[in-house]
Design a protein around this motif. Structure first.
Motif, PDB file in Angstrom:
ATOM      1  N   SER A  99      29.716  29.363  70.108  1.00  0.00           N
ATOM      2  CA  SER A  99      28.993  30.220  68.953  1.00  0.00           C
ATOM      3  C   SER A  99      29.530  29.716  67.639  1.00  0.00           C
ATOM      4  O   SER A  99      30.587  29.611  67.408  1.00  0.00           O
ATOM      5  N   ASP A 100      28.353  29.678  66.665  1.00  0.00           N
ATOM      6  CA  ASP A 100      28.299  29.290  65.463  1.00  0.00           C
ATOM      7  C   ASP A 100      29.062  30.249  64.664  1.00  0.00           C
ATOM      8  O   ASP A 100      30.054  30.017  63.785  1.00  0.00           O
ATOM      9  N   GLU A 101      28.944  31.635  64.982  1.00  0.00           N
ATOM     10  CA  GLU A 101      29.540  32.700  64.374  1.00  0.00           C
ATOM     11  C   GLU A 101      30.992  32.670  64.732  1.00  0.00           C
ATOM     12  O   GLU A 101      31.820  32.815  63.586  1.00  0.00           O
ATOM     13  N   VAL A 102      31.374  32.631  65.852  1.00  0.00           N
ATOM     14  CA  VAL A 102      32.697  32.522  66.304  1.00  0.00           C
ATOM     15  C   VAL A 102      33.670  31.525  65.640  1.00  0.00           C
ATOM     16  O   VAL A 102      34.686  31.628  65.013  1.00  0.00           O
ATOM     17  N   ALA A 103      32.781  30.220  65.623  1.00  0.00           N
ATOM     18  CA  ALA A 103      33.612  28.936  64.929  1.00  0.00           C
ATOM     19  C   ALA A 103      33.732  29.230  63.549  1.00  0.00           C
ATOM     20  O   ALA A 103      34.818  29.019  63.031  1.00  0.00           O
ATOM     21  N   GLY A 104      32.737  29.716  62.805  1.00  0.00           N
ATOM     22  CA  GLY A 104      32.744  29.924  61.606  1.00  0.00           C
ATOM     23  C   GLY A 104      33.770  31.087  61.012  1.00  0.00           C
ATOM     24  O   GLY A 104      34.697  30.607  60.147  1.00  0.00           O
ATOM     25  N   GLU A 105      33.866  31.931  61.905  1.00  0.00           N
ATOM     26  CA  GLU A 105      34.918  33.275  61.765  1.00  0.00           C
ATOM     27  C   GLU A 105      36.395  32.468  61.971  1.00  0.00           C
ATOM     28  O   GLU A 105      37.420  32.486  61.360  1.00  0.00           O
ATOM     29  N   PHE A 106      36.532  31.723  62.983  1.00  0.00           N
ATOM     30  CA  PHE A 106      37.771  30.780  63.193  1.00  0.00           C
ATOM     31  C   PHE A 106      38.189  30.069  62.054  1.00  0.00           C
ATOM     32  O   PHE A 106      39.341  30.052  61.699  1.00  0.00           O
ATOM     33  N   HIS A 107      37.440  29.175  61.572  1.00  0.00           N
ATOM     34  CA  HIS A 107      37.528  28.361  60.557  1.00  0.00           C
ATOM     35  C   HIS A 107      38.096  29.169  59.114  1.00  0.00           C
ATOM     36  O   HIS A 107      39.117  28.753  58.461  1.00  0.00           O
ATOM     37  N   GLN A 108      37.376  30.319  59.083  1.00  0.00           N
ATOM     38  CA  GLN A 108      37.666  31.034  57.863  1.00  0.00           C
ATOM     39  C   GLN A 108      39.088  31.676  57.749  1.00  0.00           C
ATOM     40  O   GLN A 108      39.793  31.672  56.908  1.00  0.00           O
ATOM     41  N   ILE A 109      39.471  32.249  59.117  1.00  0.00           N
ATOM     42  CA  ILE A 109      40.781  32.669  59.507  1.00  0.00           C
ATOM     43  C   ILE A 109      41.935  31.501  59.405  1.00  0.00           C
ATOM     44  O   ILE A 109      42.916  31.630  58.515  1.00  0.00           O
ATOM     45  N   MET A 110      41.504  30.312  59.879  1.00  0.00           N
ATOM     46  CA  MET A 110      42.319  29.198  59.656  1.00  0.00           C
ATOM     47  C   MET A 110      42.723  28.626  58.197  1.00  0.00           C
ATOM     48  O   MET A 110      43.757  28.442  58.035  1.00  0.00           O
ATOM     49  N   ALA A 111      41.750  28.826  57.534  1.00  0.00           N
ATOM     50  CA  ALA A 111      41.646  28.517  56.180  1.00  0.00           C
ATOM     51  C   ALA A 111      42.489  29.357  55.420  1.00  0.00           C
ATOM     52  O   ALA A 111      43.346  28.942  54.792  1.00  0.00           O
ATOM     53  N   PHE A 112      42.388  30.672  55.639  1.00  0.00           N
ATOM     54  CA  PHE A 112      43.240  31.586  54.921  1.00  0.00           C
ATOM     55  C   PHE A 112      44.512  31.601  55.292  1.00  0.00           C
ATOM     56  O   PHE A 112      45.406  31.568  54.329  1.00  0.00           O
ATOM     57  N   LEU A 113      44.776  30.959  56.511  1.00  0.00           N
ATOM     58  CA  LEU A 113      46.332  30.839  56.924  1.00  0.00           C
ATOM     59  C   LEU A 113      46.929  29.884  56.154  1.00  0.00           C
ATOM     60  O   LEU A 113      48.042  29.637  55.982  1.00  0.00           O
ATOM     61  N   GLY A 114      46.099  28.877  55.971  1.00  0.00           N
ATOM     62  CA  GLY A 114      46.508  27.513  55.052  1.00  0.00           C
ATOM     63  C   GLY A 114      46.818  27.938  53.661  1.00  0.00           C
ATOM     64  O   GLY A 114      47.587  27.130  52.772  1.00  0.00           O
ATOM     65  N   GLU A 115      46.629  29.246  53.238  1.00  0.00           N
ATOM     66  CA  GLU A 115      46.790  29.556  51.969  1.00  0.00           C
ATOM     67  C   GLU A 115      48.161  30.270  51.593  1.00  0.00           C
ATOM     68  O   GLU A 115      48.248  30.652  50.538  1.00  0.00           O
ATOM     69  N   ASP A 116      48.897  30.517  52.780  1.00  0.00           N
ATOM     70  CA  ASP A 116      49.882  31.359  52.519  1.00  0.00           C
ATOM     71  C   ASP A 116      49.930  32.470  51.995  1.00  0.00           C
ATOM     72  O   ASP A 116      50.672  32.846  50.743  1.00  0.00           O
ATOM     73  N   SER A 117      49.021  33.419  52.346  1.00  0.00           N
ATOM     74  CA  SER A 117      48.784  34.619  51.813  1.00  0.00           C
ATOM     75  C   SER A 117      50.284  35.617  51.431  1.00  0.00           C
ATOM     76  O   SER A 117      51.228  35.371  52.454  1.00  0.00           O
ATOM     77  N   VAL A 118      50.313  36.335  50.422  1.00  0.00           N
ATOM     78  CA  VAL A 118      51.342  37.118  50.355  1.00  0.00           C
ATOM     79  C   VAL A 118      50.988  38.598  50.469  1.00  0.00           C
ATOM     80  O   VAL A 118      51.825  39.510  50.298  1.00  0.00           O
ATOM     81  N   ASP A 119      49.576  38.676  50.777  1.00  0.00           N
ATOM     82  CA  ASP A 119      49.195  40.040  50.872  1.00  0.00           C
ATOM     83  C   ASP A 119      49.411  40.671  52.201  1.00  0.00           C
ATOM     84  O   ASP A 119      48.486  40.248  53.172  1.00  0.00           O
ATOM     85  N   ALA A 120      50.376  41.770  52.299  1.00  0.00           N
ATOM     86  CA  ALA A 120      50.579  42.290  53.666  1.00  0.00           C
ATOM     87  C   ALA A 120      49.349  42.946  54.414  1.00  0.00           C
ATOM     88  O   ALA A 120      49.109  42.912  55.457  1.00  0.00           O
ATOM     89  N   ASP A 121      48.581  43.647  53.651  1.00  0.00           N
ATOM     90  CA  ASP A 121      47.537  44.380  54.103  1.00  0.00           C
ATOM     91  C   ASP A 121      46.552  43.457  54.521  1.00  0.00           C
ATOM     92  O   ASP A 121      45.816  43.432  55.753  1.00  0.00           O
ATOM     93  N   LYS A 122      46.274  42.322  53.923  1.00  0.00           N
ATOM     94  CA  LYS A 122      45.295  41.386  54.381  1.00  0.00           C
ATOM     95  C   LYS A 122      45.639  40.490  55.541  1.00  0.00           C
ATOM     96  O   LYS A 122      44.867  40.276  56.403  1.00  0.00           O
ATOM     97  N   LEU A 123      47.025  40.417  55.723  1.00  0.00           N
ATOM     98  CA  LEU A 123      47.375  39.671  56.786  1.00  0.00           C
ATOM     99  C   LEU A 123      47.415  40.677  58.049  1.00  0.00           C
ATOM    100  O   LEU A 123      47.013  40.283  59.049  1.00  0.00           O
ATOM    101  N   PHE A 124      47.801  41.740  57.941  1.00  0.00           N
ATOM    102  CA  PHE A 124      47.620  42.754  58.984  1.00  0.00           C
ATOM    103  C   PHE A 124      46.085  42.900  59.404  1.00  0.00           C
ATOM    104  O   PHE A 124      45.936  42.892  60.793  1.00  0.00           O
ATOM    105  N   ASN A 125      45.220  43.089  58.536  1.00  0.00           N
ATOM    106  CA  ASN A 125      43.958  43.210  58.858  1.00  0.00           C
ATOM    107  C   ASN A 125      43.443  41.918  59.529  1.00  0.00           C
ATOM    108  O   ASN A 125      42.390  41.852  60.309  1.00  0.00           O
ATOM    109  N   THR A 126      43.983  40.812  59.002  1.00  0.00           N
ATOM    110  CA  THR A 126      43.578  39.582  59.679  1.00  0.00           C
ATOM    111  C   THR A 126      44.143  39.597  61.055  1.00  0.00           C
ATOM    112  O   THR A 126      43.371  38.769  61.993  1.00  0.00           O
TER     113      THR A 126
END
Ligand code: FSO
Ligand code: SF4
Length: 554
Positions: free
Chosen positions: A179-206
């Motif tokens: 699914s293009d949608e699933v793959a797109g969301e997967f990439h978006q999350i993978m990209a987010f994890l590469g950014e080493d977020s320090v935002d606890a709420d955002k990480l929990f929601n992720t």
């Protein structure tokens, strides 16, 4: 090395995680470091894939590659440095391809290309030592001294959860479910994890988003399996050996099993399932082969003993593989897809003749054992067919409680808890099971309640999807919330597929799940507390205390 992704990770008062020269699973520090670098560069690929989507570019080859390569880093999957390096260099090539396409499109549209995060910029070393020297910047707990331990715990929860989802994406893809949608969301999350977020709420929601994403992936996998092989039907599976030459197929990939069955037809070779392949015996399009004779052995952690005594060839289609040199069968075990062990023959493509030749050269079983039959095949369709009778029995009071006892198996002594809770559950309760954790009790006799077997084997760990469908159907029939059903979930976890199944259940609002035998070592006391407060998630204690608590509440 630093790896803390599975249940058997090293735990010491000084700190948790496998961090010396070798993990508990046998993964060397080199392999671990190379896997970290692979994940890091995959985060760069996904970052470009996410940006490329913003300008209308989708590269399906890369959409397929990223989850598959990520899957190779899951516990007990690939211990072969050369294969990990090959994935890593391929990832760099793909990342550069997407970068070029993205930048060209940006200039065509006269828009500014977005800034690059660190994984997008990494220039891969040319040699293994150079790559190993880059691993420090890729290690999953990178920057641990600068961030709160809860942030690190949330990052790891997301990373390992997404890895589990990636594994199921690859299982689904093999069955032509993408699914293009699933793959797109997967990439978006993978990209987010590469950014080493320090935002606890955002990480929990992720983490919750990963759970939701995985729900869709498990639905796709269910669709792929039932479309290809039909709906599992209640089936008596033999767990004893049959005289003759033999091939044993382990892991989760039923497509491989089908290819092997086709190619061994009429050759006088019996095919057996092992571990998580057991549910395959209930699928009409697989059970139709008379030379698919049954299941051999038990869960993954016993393979060194069981494969050593199996007188034929063994094929490992997915997790979990452990050192084949211990039982001295490395010359007759074969790996597939993402699985790898140095020196073990890896089968590429659809031709299994090497496996067949190996089985033919071996003695096989020299006599028939007395069959021992177990009932399997209670996936979504069979459960739904049984639902009206089950509901009647609940209404009449004959069934008072449901336990879902499933997940992974493992060799820790404490895992006897799962045998005990299944066997000590009251006689008016039904036990649903899935994953390889079922081997703790699936050969025992549980009897029935008015013709409904007390033990219902739903299937593989990803068939948690079927269990969720049953829970939804029951809650609709009783016009109540899932959490008001007399249903207790007891999950045994070992690796990252179980983590993502847990995230899926939590994201669907399922409360009061018990997990064991230990809490994930990457979850800090604060995070465990938050999960308990929000979801009632708790660790298993003793069978007596847990049964007492859930049955008296219900
Ligand atoms: Fe078991 Fe291994 Fe399915 Fe896991 S074979 S432990 S949850 O990989 O994948 O149940
Ligand atoms: Fe340790 Fe588990 Fe990682 Fe292996 S997979 S290195 S045992 S945490």
């Amino acid at each position: 090395m630093f790896c803390i992704q599975c249940e058997q990770t090293i735990r010491t008062p000084a700190g948790n995680g496998c961090s010396y020269s070798q993990g508990m699973c046998g993964k060397s520090s080199d392999t671990s470091d190379l896997q970290d670098l692979l994940i890091y560069i995959l985060q760069g690929v996904s970052s470009y894939a996410a940006l490329a989507r913003e300008v209308g570019i989708i590269d399906h080859e890369i959409d397929t590659f990223v989850p598959k390569a990520f899957f190779a880093t899951l516990t007990n999957v690939n211990f072969d440095d050369e294969r990990i390096i090959a994935y890593t260099t391929q990832a760099e090539t793909f990342r550069n391809r997407l970068k070029a396409a993205y930048e060209a499109k940006c200039s065509e549209l006269s828009i500014q290309a977005k800034p690059m995060n660190a994984p997008m910029q990494l220039v891969l070393g040319a040699t293994k030592p150079e790559m190993l020297s880059q691993a420090l910047q890729a290690v999953p707990n990178r920057g641990k001294d600068e961030v709160h331990e809860d942030i690190m715990g949330l990052r790891l929860l997301c990373l390992y959860g997404l890895k589990g989802a990636a594994a199921y994406m690859e299982h689904a893809r093999v069955l032509e479910q993408t699914s293009d949608e699933v793959a797109g969301e997967f990439h978006q999350i993978m990209a987010f994890l590469g950014e080493d977020s320090v935002d606890a709420d955002k990480l929990f929601n992720t983490a919750m988003q990963i759970g939701q994403l995985n729900y869709r992936v498990m639905a796709m996998l269910d669709e792929g399996e039932t479309h290809a092989f039909g709906h599992p039907e209640p089936t008596q599976a033999n767990t004893k050996s049959v005289k003759g030459k033999a091939i044993l197929v382990s892991g989760h990939d039923m497509k491989d099993l089908e290819l092997i069955l086709e190619q061994t037809e009429g050759k006088g070779i019996n095919v057996y399932t092992h571990g998580e392949m057991l549910p395959a015996l209930a699928y009409p399009e697989l059970k139709k082969y008379p030379h698919l004779v049954g299941n051999y052995g038990s869960a993954w952690q016993n393979q060194q003993k069981e494969f050593a005594t199996f007188p034929g060839a063994v094929v490992m289609t997915s997790n979990c593989i452990i050192d084949p040199n211990v039982g001295d069968y490395s010359d007759r075990i074969f790996t597939r897809s993402i699985v790898g062990w140095p020196g073990v023959t890896h089968i590429i493509g659809d031709d299994f003749s090497e496996v067949i030749a190996k089985a033919e050269s071996l003695e096989g079983f020299i006599y028939d054992e007395i069959p021992h039959l177990i009932t399997i095949g209670f996936a979504r369709n069979a459960l739904m067919a049984a639902a009206p009778t089950v509901i009647e029995n609940v209404k009449s009071g004959a069934i008072k409680h449901f336990f879902l006892v499933g997940g992974c198996d493992g060799d820790k002594q404490e895992r006897s808890y799962f045998t005990d809770i299944a066997t000590q559950a009251p006689a008016d309760s039904v036990i649903l099971t899935l994953g390889c954790g079922k081997y703790k009790f699936n050969k025992l006799e549980f009897g029935d309640i008015n013709g409904i077997p007390r033990l219902l084997d739903i299937g593989q760990c990803n068939d948690a999807y079927s269990a969720i469908q049953l829970a939804i159907a029951l809650s609709e029939a009783f016009e109540c919330d899932i959490n008001e059903l007399p249903l207790t979930l007891v999950l045994s976890w070992f690796e990252q597929k179980a983590i993502v199944v847990l995230l899926t259940l939590l994201s669907l609002g399922v409360k009061n799940i018990m997990t064991g035998p230990t809490a994930p070592a990457f979850l800090t006391p604060n995070l465990a507390k938050v999960l308990e407060e929000k979801f009632g998630l708790r660790n298993t204690t003793t069978v007596e205390a847990d049964l007492n608590r859930v049955l008296n509440v219900a």
